[in-house]
Design an enzyme around this catalytic site. Structure first.
Site, PDB file in Angstrom:
ATOM      1  NE  ARG A  50      -0.273   3.994  -7.911  1.00  0.00           N
ATOM      2  CZ  ARG A  50      -0.856   3.835  -5.999  1.00  0.00           C
ATOM      3  NH1 ARG A  50      -1.395   4.727  -5.834  1.00  0.00           N
ATOM      4  NH2 ARG A  50      -0.842   2.290  -5.861  1.00  0.00           N
ATOM      5  CE  LYS A 149       2.164   0.486  -5.041  1.00  0.00           C
ATOM      6  NZ  LYS A 149       2.152   0.235  -3.712  1.00  0.00           N
ATOM      7  CD  GLU A 182       4.364   7.789   1.039  1.00  0.00           C
ATOM      8  OE1 GLU A 182       3.299   7.221   0.648  1.00  0.00           O
ATOM      9  OE2 GLU A 182       5.362   7.948   0.423  1.00  0.00           O
TER      10      GLU A 182
HETATM   11  N1  PMP Z   1       2.612   5.347   0.643  1.00  0.00           N
HETATM   12  C1  PMP Z   1       3.416   4.260   0.200  1.00  0.00           C
HETATM   13  C2  PMP Z   1       4.634   3.809   0.039  1.00  0.00           C
HETATM   14  C3  PMP Z   1       3.324   2.831  -0.539  1.00  0.00           C
HETATM   15  O1  PMP Z   1       3.752   1.629  -0.797  1.00  0.00           O
HETATM   16  C4  PMP Z   1       1.679   2.671  -0.188  1.00  0.00           C
HETATM   17  C5  PMP Z   1       0.704   1.597  -1.229  1.00  0.00           C
HETATM   18  N2  PMP Z   1       0.634   0.259  -0.587  1.00  0.00           N
HETATM   19  C6  PMP Z   1       0.724   3.830  -0.277  1.00  0.00           C
HETATM   20  C7  PMP Z   1       0.835   4.909   0.159  1.00  0.00           C
HETATM   21  C8  PMP Z   1      -0.833   4.007   0.181  1.00  0.00           C
HETATM   22  O2  PMP Z   1      -1.222   3.597  -1.495  1.00  0.00           O
HETATM   23  P1  PMP Z   1      -2.877   2.876  -1.925  1.00  0.00           P
HETATM   24  O3  PMP Z   1      -3.636   3.655  -1.300  1.00  0.00           O
HETATM   25  O4  PMP Z   1      -2.419   3.808  -2.987  1.00  0.00           O
HETATM   26  O5  PMP Z   1      -2.445   1.695  -2.459  1.00  0.00           O
END
Ligand code: PMP
Length: 292
Positions: A50, A149, A182
């Site tokens: 990612r 990200k 989210e």
């Molecule tokens: N959404 C956002 C905006 C995030 O920053 C994160 C990670 N902190 C997640 C979802 C969760 O992603 P992951 O399970 O890959 O940590």
């Protein structure tokens, strides 16, 4: 603490970047947050993949191959003797002029910090959280894809401030259409009539690695998983709600905008998935071959 900076492990006091780095000047860079459980880096390949995809999307060329990046993470974790912790892996655009032109930047900084993290108080994992919906919408996917990200988290920080002001630990962010996207640092799931529901990636959400893992665990448990457009109303009338994230893991939500979700206690599907996730982190369960 030893921090990895561009190939070398240095004491944290010496782990510094230039004030001309566009990571600082513009939030121009990408990152990952990764867990370490029992001395093993959890889902490392997925995080590295990612990271490179985020970099590709912002036209940042990471100055080393993915395998070397994974090795740098392992090396930093080992050097700090971390058994259960959290890794922050980031790549900045590098130093440049006081302008946006990426052609005038050089030397992207590759940094790995291995530390510990505790996002929410332990009691919230047992009792569940009460959260709010923020008025700040998630970045429009046509402006900056939420799948990237990036080091620029201002969108989420604005929503997190709203949560904090309201005395809540998290906030739901809607997208530009008004649908649920989210939370500020976690993906969102609902349970309704025995099915697991979560917004699709095109709702403008991060393709969470915990989200993917929990979807696979649910399928293994015989729970039907559907990625569908969700509105606030769906959250209010859900039987259960929980959030997922690397730092958050699986955390129940029992109240949203003053409405009680289900019976106001973490529900059975949430608790079962939480236990399965814990087993996964301990290596007592494995994920099927990735379906995407
Ligand atoms: N959404 C956002 C905006 C995030 O920053 C994160 C990670 N902190 C997640 C979802 C969760 O992603 P992951 O399970 O890959 O940590």
């Amino acid at each position: 603490m030893q921090v990895y900076v561009n190939g070398a492990l240095v004491p944290k006091e010496q782990a510094v970047v230039s004030v001309f780095d566009h990571g600082l000047l513009y939030g121009d860079g990408v990152f990952e947050g990764i867990r370490v459980y029992g001395g093993k880096v959890f889902l490392l390949d997925e995080h590295v993949e990612r990271l490179y995809e985020s970099a590709l999307a912002i036209r940042l060329v990471i100055p080393m191959p993915p395998a070397e990046m994974a090795a740098a993470v392992e090396k930093t974790v080992a050097a700090n003797g971390i058994r259960d912790g959290y890794v922050r892996l980031l790549v900045t655009r590098g130093s440049g002029s006081l302008g946006l032109d990426i052609r005038k930047t050089s030397d992207p900084q590759v940094i790995v910090i291995a530390d510990t993290i505790s996002l929410y108080p332990a009691e919230l994992y047992e009792k569940g959280m009460e959260i709010i919906t923020a008025s700040t919408i998630r970045n429009h996917p046509a402006a900056l894809s939420p799948r990237i990200k990036s080091l620029n988290y201002l969108n989420n920080i604005m929503a997190k401030i709203e949560a904090t002001d309201a005395g809540a630990p998290e906030a739901i962010m809607l997208n530009h259409k008004g649908d649920v996207a989210e939370c500020t640092g976690d993906n969102l799931f609902l349970v309704k009539k025995g099915e697991l529901l979560t917004p699709p990636l095109d709702a403008g959400v991060l393709d969470g690695i915990t989200r993917r893992a929990v979807m696979q665990l649910a399928e293994q448990a015989g729970v039907r998983v559907r990625e569908i457009t969700l509105q606030r109303h769906d959250v209010y009338v859900a039987d259960e709600c929980f959030l997922t994230g690397t730092a958050a893991e699986v955390i129940p939500v029992v109240g949203v905008d003053g409405r009680r979700i289900g019976d106001g206690k973490p529900g059975p599907v949430t608790q079962d998935l939480r236990q399965r996730f814990q087993k996964l982190t301990r290596g007592e369960l494995s994920l099927k071959a990735a379906s995407r």
